[in-house]
Design a protein around this motif. Structure first.
Motif, PDB file in Angstrom:
ATOM      1  N   ALA A  50     -60.842 -14.932  27.995  1.00 43.42           N
ATOM      2  CA  ALA A  50     -62.095 -14.813  28.744  1.00 43.42           C
ATOM      3  C   ALA A  50     -62.550 -16.192  29.216  1.00 43.42           C
ATOM      4  CB  ALA A  50     -63.175 -14.154  27.883  1.00 43.42           C
ATOM      5  N   LEU A  97     -58.810 -12.885  22.795  1.00 40.36           N
ATOM      6  CA  LEU A  97     -59.649 -12.399  23.893  1.00 40.36           C
ATOM      7  C   LEU A  97     -60.681 -13.439  24.310  1.00 40.36           C
ATOM      8  CD1 LEU A  97     -60.241  -8.665  22.946  1.00 40.36           C
ATOM      9  CD2 LEU A  97     -58.861  -9.580  24.808  1.00 40.36           C
ATOM     10  N   ILE A  98     -61.255 -14.150  23.351  1.00 36.81           N
ATOM     11  CA  ILE A  98     -62.208 -15.209  23.685  1.00 36.81           C
ATOM     12  C   ILE A  98     -61.516 -16.288  24.516  1.00 36.81           C
ATOM     13  CG2 ILE A  98     -63.533 -17.135  22.694  1.00 36.81           C
ATOM     14  CD1 ILE A  98     -65.066 -14.622  22.465  1.00 36.81           C
ATOM     15  N   ALA A 122     -61.700  -5.749  25.353  1.00 35.73           N
ATOM     16  CA  ALA A 122     -62.844  -6.032  24.470  1.00 35.73           C
ATOM     17  C   ALA A 122     -63.648  -4.762  24.198  1.00 35.73           C
ATOM     18  CB  ALA A 122     -63.741  -7.107  25.091  1.00 35.73           C
ATOM     19  N   ALA A 146     -66.270 -11.793  24.011  1.00 36.33           N
ATOM     20  CA  ALA A 146     -65.234 -11.768  25.052  1.00 36.33           C
ATOM     21  C   ALA A 146     -65.670 -10.884  26.223  1.00 36.33           C
ATOM     22  CB  ALA A 146     -63.910 -11.279  24.473  1.00 36.33           C
ATOM     23  N   VAL A 205     -59.442  -8.405  30.186  1.00 32.28           N
ATOM     24  CA  VAL A 205     -60.060  -8.860  28.929  1.00 32.28           C
ATOM     25  C   VAL A 205     -61.284  -8.013  28.609  1.00 32.28           C
ATOM     26  CG1 VAL A 205     -61.304 -10.769  27.841  1.00 32.28           C
ATOM     27  CG2 VAL A 205     -59.168 -11.201  29.027  1.00 32.28           C
TER      28      VAL A 205
END
Length: 193
Positions: free
Chosen positions: A111, A107-108, A136, A153, A132
Motif C-alpha cells: 500500500a 499489505l502495508i 485487505a 493497508a 491491496v
C-alpha cells in the motif's frame, strides 16, 4: 460425538460454534476419538470460564487463548490436513495459522508502494492499490482480532485512489485552458504595424 456435552457453558453460542468447528475439523479422525477431543476441549473451556455466568468477552478471551481449531485438530492427529468449513450461519472461517503474521506487513508495504507510485506512475499505482485494498478487505473479514494492519493497508490504498483521482482531475483541468494546434493565434509586431 460419543455423548452430548452438557452444562451451561455449552449453551453459549460462541462455545457451541467453536466446538462444532472443532468437530468438523476433526472429521478425518475416528468418531470416538473426535468425541473425546471435543469433550476434553469443552471441559477445558468450562474450567477456564469457572462458575457463574461468563460474559461474551470472557468467552472470547478463553477461545482466543485456545487458538484456531485447526491447531487443536492437528495436535490431536499428527499428519492430518485440516480445513474448516463452516455452515453459512456459522460465522467467519479461521485463517491458516501464520497467514496473518506476514500478510498484514506485506499489505502495508505494498500500500505504501502504491502511494509512492502515484506521482511517478499512476498506471501502476491504481491497480496495485485496488488489489491491496481488496486483499485487505478480505483479510479483515477472514481474521479475528488481527485486523489493525489490514485496516491500515485498506486506508492507505483508499488514500492512493483518492490522490490518483485528484491528480487526474488536476491535470485535466490544467490542460483545459491551453491552446490546441488548430486554434488561430493573432500575432502583432511590437512596433504596432
Amino acid at each position: 460425538m460419543s455423548e452430548p456435552l452438557r452444562g451451561p457453558v455449552f449453551l453459549n453460542p460462541l462455545v457451541s460454534a467453536y466446538l462444532d468447528d472443532l468437530a468438523r475439523a476433526l472429521s478425518g479422525v475416528e468418531e470416538s476419538e473426535r468425541g473425546d477431543v471435543v469433550a476434553s476441549v469443552g471441559e477445558h473451556i468450562e474450567a477456564a470460564l469457572g462458575d457463574g455466568e461468563p460474559t461474551a468477552a470472557d468467552v472470547r478471551t478463553v477461545l482466543e487463548h485456545l487458538g484456531p481449531v485447526e491447531r487443536i485438530a492437528a495436535a490431536a492427529e499428527p499428519g492430518l490436513t485440516v480445513t474448516v468449513v463452516r455452515d453459512p450461519a456459522g460465522g467467519r472461517p479461521e485463517a491458516a495459522p501464520g497467514w496473518s503474521a506476514w500478510a498484514g506487513p506485506v499489505l502495508i508495504a505494498l500500500a505504501g508502494l502504491s502511494l509512492a507510485l502515484v506521482p511517478v506512475n499512476p498506471f501502476v499505482a491504481v491497480p496495485l492499490a485496488v488489489v491491496v485494498g481488496a486483499v485487505a478487505v478480505a483479510g479483515m473479514r477472514r481474521h479475528r482480532g488481527v485486523t489493525g494492519l489490514f485496516v491500515a493497508a485498506g486506508a492507505v490504498s483508499a488514500l492512493t485512489l483518492v490522490l490518483s483521482i485528484a491528480l487526474a482531475l488536476t491535470l485535466l483541468s490544467a490542460g483545459a485552458g491551453e491552446p490546441t494546434p488548430g486554434d488561430l493565434v493573432e500575432v502583432t509586431p511590437p512596433d504596432g504595424g
